[in-house]
Design a protein around this motif. Structure first.
Motif, PDB file in Angstrom:
ATOM      1  N   GLN A  39       0.818  -1.206   0.000  1.00  0.00           N
ATOM      2  CA  GLN A  39       0.000   0.000   0.000  1.00  0.00           C
ATOM      3  C   GLN A  39       0.859   1.266   0.000  1.00  0.00           C
ATOM      4  OE1 GLN A  39      -0.341  -2.645   1.926  1.00  0.00           O
ATOM      5  NE2 GLN A  39      -2.483  -3.213   2.190  1.00  0.00           N
ATOM      6  N   VAL A  40       1.959   1.241   0.762  1.00  0.00           N
ATOM      7  CA  VAL A  40       2.830   2.414   0.845  1.00  0.00           C
ATOM      8  C   VAL A  40       3.485   2.694  -0.503  1.00  0.00           C
ATOM      9  CG1 VAL A  40       4.956   3.325   1.877  1.00  0.00           C
ATOM     10  CG2 VAL A  40       3.262   2.184   3.317  1.00  0.00           C
ATOM     11  N   VAL A  41       3.949   1.644  -1.177  1.00  0.00           N
ATOM     12  CA  VAL A  41       4.596   1.822  -2.483  1.00  0.00           C
ATOM     13  C   VAL A  41       3.597   2.362  -3.504  1.00  0.00           C
ATOM     14  CG1 VAL A  41       5.655   0.591  -4.420  1.00  0.00           C
ATOM     15  CG2 VAL A  41       6.403   0.120  -2.085  1.00  0.00           C
ATOM     16  N   GLU A  42       2.402   1.797  -3.530  1.00  0.00           N
ATOM     17  CA  GLU A  42       1.399   2.276  -4.482  1.00  0.00           C
ATOM     18  C   GLU A  42       1.037   3.735  -4.200  1.00  0.00           C
ATOM     19  OE1 GLU A  42      -1.694  -0.612  -4.090  1.00  0.00           O
ATOM     20  OE2 GLU A  42      -0.864  -1.887  -5.671  1.00  0.00           O
ATOM     21  N   LEU A  43       0.919   4.089  -2.912  1.00  0.00           N
ATOM     22  CA  LEU A  43       0.640   5.482  -2.558  1.00  0.00           C
ATOM     23  C   LEU A  43       1.787   6.385  -2.992  1.00  0.00           C
ATOM     24  CD1 LEU A  43      -0.971   7.705  -1.122  1.00  0.00           C
ATOM     25  CD2 LEU A  43       0.155   7.029   1.010  1.00  0.00           C
ATOM     26  N   GLY A  44       3.017   5.953  -2.741  1.00  0.00           N
ATOM     27  CA  GLY A  44       4.180   6.758  -3.131  1.00  0.00           C
ATOM     28  C   GLY A  44       4.226   7.009  -4.624  1.00  0.00           C
ATOM     29  N   PHE A  45       3.959   5.983  -5.424  1.00  0.00           N
ATOM     30  CA  PHE A  45       3.950   6.163  -6.872  1.00  0.00           C
ATOM     31  C   PHE A  45       2.802   7.075  -7.300  1.00  0.00           C
ATOM     32  CE2 PHE A  45       6.396   2.061  -8.139  1.00  0.00           C
ATOM     33  CZ  PHE A  45       7.559   2.661  -7.728  1.00  0.00           C
ATOM     34  N   GLY A  46       1.675   6.987  -6.598  1.00  0.00           N
ATOM     35  CA  GLY A  46       0.566   7.896  -6.906  1.00  0.00           C
ATOM     36  C   GLY A  46       0.927   9.350  -6.636  1.00  0.00           C
ATOM     37  N   VAL A  47       1.639   9.594  -5.535  1.00  0.00           N
ATOM     38  CA  VAL A  47       2.082  10.957  -5.204  1.00  0.00           C
ATOM     39  C   VAL A  47       3.058  11.464  -6.260  1.00  0.00           C
ATOM     40  CG1 VAL A  47       3.397  12.330  -3.543  1.00  0.00           C
ATOM     41  CG2 VAL A  47       1.674  10.707  -2.731  1.00  0.00           C
ATOM     42  N   LEU A  48       4.014  10.614  -6.666  1.00  0.00           N
ATOM     43  CA  LEU A  48       4.976  11.009  -7.695  1.00  0.00           C
ATOM     44  C   LEU A  48       4.265  11.316  -9.016  1.00  0.00           C
ATOM     45  CD1 LEU A  48       7.873   8.491  -7.032  1.00  0.00           C
ATOM     46  CD2 LEU A  48       8.075  10.974  -7.021  1.00  0.00           C
ATOM     47  N   TRP A  49       3.335  10.451  -9.389  1.00  0.00           N
ATOM     48  CA  TRP A  49       2.564  10.668 -10.623  1.00  0.00           C
ATOM     49  C   TRP A  49       1.861  12.018 -10.579  1.00  0.00           C
ATOM     50  CZ3 TRP A  49      -2.796  11.247 -10.876  1.00  0.00           C
ATOM     51  CH2 TRP A  49      -3.364  11.200 -12.144  1.00  0.00           C
ATOM     52  N   HIS A  50       1.233  12.330  -9.454  1.00  0.00           N
ATOM     53  CA  HIS A  50       0.505  13.600  -9.321  1.00  0.00           C
ATOM     54  C   HIS A  50       1.463  14.784  -9.400  1.00  0.00           C
ATOM     55  CE1 HIS A  50      -1.642  16.870  -7.189  1.00  0.00           C
ATOM     56  NE2 HIS A  50      -2.704  16.334  -7.745  1.00  0.00           N
ATOM     57  N   GLU A  51       2.631  14.675  -8.771  1.00  0.00           N
ATOM     58  CA  GLU A  51       3.598  15.778  -8.783  1.00  0.00           C
ATOM     59  C   GLU A  51       4.135  16.028 -10.189  1.00  0.00           C
ATOM     60  OE1 GLU A  51       6.146  18.858  -7.786  1.00  0.00           O
ATOM     61  OE2 GLU A  51       4.404  18.016  -6.722  1.00  0.00           O
ATOM     62  N   ILE A  52       4.499  14.971 -10.903  1.00  0.00           N
ATOM     63  CA  ILE A  52       5.031  15.138 -12.260  1.00  0.00           C
ATOM     64  C   ILE A  52       3.968  15.749 -13.177  1.00  0.00           C
ATOM     65  CG2 ILE A  52       5.960  13.964 -14.283  1.00  0.00           C
ATOM     66  CD1 ILE A  52       7.897  14.106 -11.963  1.00  0.00           C
ATOM     67  N   ARG A  53       2.720  15.347 -13.006  1.00  0.00           N
ATOM     68  CA  ARG A  53       1.663  15.887 -13.866  1.00  0.00           C
ATOM     69  C   ARG A  53       1.395  17.364 -13.575  1.00  0.00           C
ATOM     70  NH1 ARG A  53      -1.819  11.921 -16.566  1.00  0.00           N
ATOM     71  NH2 ARG A  53      -3.587  13.338 -16.378  1.00  0.00           N
ATOM     72  N   ARG A  54       1.775  17.855 -12.416  1.00  0.00           N
ATOM     73  CA  ARG A  54       1.677  19.306 -12.180  1.00  0.00           C
ATOM     74  C   ARG A  54       2.588  20.062 -13.140  1.00  0.00           C
ATOM     75  NH1 ARG A  54       2.908  22.456  -8.402  1.00  0.00           N
ATOM     76  NH2 ARG A  54       4.670  21.293  -7.550  1.00  0.00           N
ATOM     77  N   HIS A  55       3.727  19.462 -13.470  1.00  0.00           N
ATOM     78  CA  HIS A  55       4.709  20.112 -14.340  1.00  0.00           C
ATOM     79  C   HIS A  55       4.521  19.730 -15.807  1.00  0.00           C
ATOM     80  CE1 HIS A  55       7.094  21.315 -10.771  1.00  0.00           C
ATOM     81  NE2 HIS A  55       6.704  20.153 -10.289  1.00  0.00           N
ATOM     82  N   HIS A  56       3.965  18.551 -16.033  1.00  0.00           N
ATOM     83  CA  HIS A  56       3.811  18.043 -17.401  1.00  0.00           C
ATOM     84  C   HIS A  56       2.486  17.289 -17.478  1.00  0.00           C
ATOM     85  CE1 HIS A  56       4.833  16.777 -21.367  1.00  0.00           C
ATOM     86  NE2 HIS A  56       5.072  15.517 -21.049  1.00  0.00           N
ATOM     87  N   GLY A  57       1.401  18.035 -17.706  1.00  0.00           N
ATOM     88  CA  GLY A  57       0.065  17.456 -17.697  1.00  0.00           C
ATOM     89  C   GLY A  57      -0.103  16.318 -18.680  1.00  0.00           C
ATOM     90  N   GLY A  58      -0.806  15.278 -18.252  1.00  0.00           N
ATOM     91  CA  GLY A  58      -1.059  14.134 -19.113  1.00  0.00           C
ATOM     92  C   GLY A  58       0.029  13.091 -19.121  1.00  0.00           C
ATOM     93  N   TRP A  59       1.096  13.322 -18.328  1.00  0.00           N
ATOM     94  CA  TRP A  59       2.222  12.379 -18.334  1.00  0.00           C
ATOM     95  C   TRP A  59       1.809  11.023 -17.788  1.00  0.00           C
ATOM     96  CZ3 TRP A  59       4.826  10.141 -14.038  1.00  0.00           C
ATOM     97  CH2 TRP A  59       5.986   9.427 -14.372  1.00  0.00           C
ATOM     98  N   ILE A  60       2.292   9.969 -18.461  1.00  0.00           N
ATOM     99  CA  ILE A  60       2.126   8.590 -18.016  1.00  0.00           C
ATOM    100  C   ILE A  60       3.514   7.947 -18.022  1.00  0.00           C
ATOM    101  CG2 ILE A  60       1.173   6.326 -18.599  1.00  0.00           C
ATOM    102  CD1 ILE A  60      -0.923   8.153 -17.549  1.00  0.00           C
ATOM    103  N   PRO A  61       3.906   7.235 -16.973  1.00  0.00           N
ATOM    104  CA  PRO A  61       5.247   6.622 -16.946  1.00  0.00           C
ATOM    105  C   PRO A  61       5.459   5.657 -18.107  1.00  0.00           C
ATOM    106  CG  PRO A  61       4.164   6.446 -14.796  1.00  0.00           C
ATOM    107  CD  PRO A  61       3.135   6.931 -15.757  1.00  0.00           C
TER     108      PRO A  61
END
Length: 245
Positions: A39-61
């Protein structure tokens, strides 16, 4: 982030690995942190995904890897992280492509960054446990791919063997203890949360044969790999490798 994350918490480890396509970020709980890693890893990746999309909307790893097996319902994984997700992997990781890394950040400000970096470096020198966390991060990174030995870890950390051993002793641990704790934590993760077979787990953890993994699991958990997989208790690895429910 990787260098200074231990100042925020030493319960999780972030590491960066260069890749021909960009930069791979790995993220997982430390050996002493205990339960709920998935759960912690999935949450961490979700936070990273949200942060990167603030700078580059629509980004998918480009690619995401999880040590655990695929969930029954993958809709949110695919919605947030795309379709290129690898389960039962040898690490929890997210790939940041080269073109993404070249983009400017919204708040990039060198005048603010440099004093903050100086302050974090000073804090790191005064914070206990940093060398132990750095050692564990390298053990986790190398374990599936190469021999894990104290001399090689010391070289990567730019220490002599004796200096590394002294610094780890100051942190209340040793190289052998860290290696044993990491193997125990990963054995529990793979056996309880992935669908890898015992032979595959033994290979990932650098045991010469499955019987050696079985003996280690008995020492760590008081049971066999098969029984551990079916029982799936939440357990916490204590310093020295003691396991408590």
């Amino acid at each position: 982030l990787a260098d200074y994350f231990p100042l925020h918490t030493q319960g999780a480890i972030i590491n960066l690995v260069r890749d021909p396509e960009g930069l791979v970020l790995t993220y997982e709980l430390s050996a002493s942190a205990g339960e709920f890693e998935r759960q912690v890893v999935e949450l961490g990746f979700g936070v990273l995904w949200h942060e990167i999309r603030r700078h580059h909307g629509g980004w998918i790893p480009m690619e995401v890897q999880f040590r655990h097996s695929a969930p029954r319902d993958r809709i949110w994984h695919r919605r947030l992280l795309g379709s290129n997700i690898v389960y039962n992997a040898d690490r929890n990781s997210m790939l940041f492509e080269t073109d993404l890394l070249r983009l400017p950040t919204l708040e990039g400000n060198r005048a603010q960054h440099d004093p903050l970096a100086d302050s974090y470096r000073a804090a790191s020198r005064k914070t206990g446990g940093i060398v132990a966390i750095q050692t564990e991060a390298l053990v986790r990174m190398l374990l599936p791919f190469a021999a894990v030995e104290v001399d090689g870890i010391a070289t990567r950390l730019r220490h002599s063997r004796r200096t590394l051993q002294r610094r780890l002793a100051e942190d209340g641990t040793s190289f052998a203890e860290i290696l044993d704790q990491v193997r125990a934590k990963l054995a529990w993760t793979y056996l309880c949360e992935s669908s890898l077979g015992a032979a595959q787990v033994a290979e990932l953890l650098q045991f010469s044969e499955t019987s050696a993994l079985t003996r280690a699991v008995r020492r760590w958990f008081g049971t066999t790999p098969r029984a551990l997989r079916h029982r799936q208790p939440i357990q916490i690895i204590q310093p020295g490798g003691e396991i408590r429910p």
